[in-house]
Design an enzyme around this catalytic site. Structure first.
Site, PDB file in Angstrom:
ATOM      1  N   SER A  44       0.802  -1.222   0.000  1.00  0.00           N
ATOM      2  CA  SER A  44       0.000   0.000   0.000  1.00  0.00           C
ATOM      3  C   SER A  44       0.835   1.272   0.000  1.00  0.00           C
ATOM      4  O   SER A  44       0.396   2.303  -0.508  1.00  0.00           O
ATOM      5  CB  SER A  44      -0.950   0.006   1.204  1.00  0.00           C
ATOM      6  OG  SER A  44      -0.238  -0.210   2.410  1.00  0.00           O
ATOM      7  N   ASP A  74      -3.558   6.957  10.343  1.00  0.00           N
ATOM      8  CA  ASP A  74      -3.531   5.558  10.751  1.00  0.00           C
ATOM      9  C   ASP A  74      -2.201   5.157  11.374  1.00  0.00           C
ATOM     10  O   ASP A  74      -2.061   4.064  11.933  1.00  0.00           O
ATOM     11  CB  ASP A  74      -3.872   4.631   9.585  1.00  0.00           C
ATOM     12  CG  ASP A  74      -2.898   4.743   8.407  1.00  0.00           C
ATOM     13  OD1 ASP A  74      -1.853   5.408   8.542  1.00  0.00           O
ATOM     14  OD2 ASP A  74      -3.200   4.167   7.343  1.00  0.00           O
ATOM     15  N   HIS A 110       0.768   4.584   7.183  1.00  0.00           N
ATOM     16  CA  HIS A 110       1.105   5.046   5.840  1.00  0.00           C
ATOM     17  C   HIS A 110       1.626   6.481   5.859  1.00  0.00           C
ATOM     18  O   HIS A 110       1.064   7.328   6.554  1.00  0.00           O
ATOM     19  CB  HIS A 110      -0.119   4.951   4.920  1.00  0.00           C
ATOM     20  CG  HIS A 110      -0.648   3.564   4.790  1.00  0.00           C
ATOM     21  ND1 HIS A 110      -1.660   3.074   5.597  1.00  0.00           N
ATOM     22  CD2 HIS A 110      -0.285   2.547   3.964  1.00  0.00           C
ATOM     23  CE1 HIS A 110      -1.908   1.814   5.261  1.00  0.00           C
ATOM     24  NE2 HIS A 110      -1.081   1.473   4.286  1.00  0.00           N
TER      25      HIS A 110
END
Length: 219
Positions: free
Chosen positions: A43, A189, A192
């Site tokens: 990601s 979060d 990331h």
């Protein structure tokens, strides 16, 4: 004398046009025969939560250009991919025109508690597959925090230097070095990087990628 917008264009339309023009002007101009660098990852490589232009692969390309190293950086990230997911798709995600592959996998293995020996085997198979195709690699690690268990962290962190030595590949030890844990550089979060974090990763990774490209040209 005052400057007014033509009747057929609103001021907002003109402003949007100027912004778009400035973005086009800022887009790196890559010579047609420049080498292709493909970033195989998860990601973070896919730029989760970011526009493509702000994601790490695009920022790596910008950083390389500032070093007068012209390469087309291609993102091959899939959110949620483990090293096993990367292995399953390496042969079709990495196009034949790739000169250098940046392998940046393992973060999701860490989050899911995948056995380090399994992660290592998967990454070894990825690198062997690329070697068989005469595609050079740069290996990017991820650091396991000690709080997840001393022996697990030790075994996991040993994966990347061991493989880099085995394949004589340049190693960037920790993808999130200088970024992870920073509220200014990470998304909410805590996993990331935000745009500033992705830019910093690209800048820090660029010298290693540039050197690998130079080596590839001379061998």
């Amino acid at each position: 004398m005052s400057l007014t917008a033509p009747r057929f264009l609103s001021r907002r339309q003109i402003a949007l046009g100027l912004i778009a023009a400035s973005q086009v002007a800022a887009t790196p101009v890559i010579p047609p025969k420049s080498p292709v660098v493909t970033v195989l990852g998860d990601s973070i490589t896919a730029g989760l939560g970011l526009p493509a232009r702000d994601a790490m692969p695009a920022q790596l390309q910008v950083a390389l250009q500032r070093m007068n190293v012209f390469a087309k950086v291609r993102a091959a990230g899939v959110s949620g991919d483990t090293s096993g997911g990367g292995l399953a798709r390496v042969n079709f995600s990495i196009a034949p025109d790739t000169a250098l592959c940046v392998v940046a996998l393992g973060g999701n293995d860490l989050l899911q508690g995948v056995e380090p020996r399994v992660t290592k085997a998967n990454l070894r198979s990825i690198m062997q597959s690329l070697r068989n195709r005469r595609i050079r690699t740069v290996l990017v690690g991820i650091a396991a925090p000690p709080l997840i268990g001393g022996s697990y962290a030790r075994d996991f962190n040993a994966i990347y230097p061991a493989l880099a030595k085995e394949f004589a590949a340049p190693l960037y030890p920790n993808l999130l070095a200088g970024v992870g844990g920073s509220r200014q550089l990470m998304q909410g979060d805590g996993i990331h990087p935000n745009a500033a974090g992705a830019r910093l990763i690209g800048q820090k990774l660029a010298p290693l990628v540039a050197q690998a490209l130079r080596t590839a040209r001379t061998t």
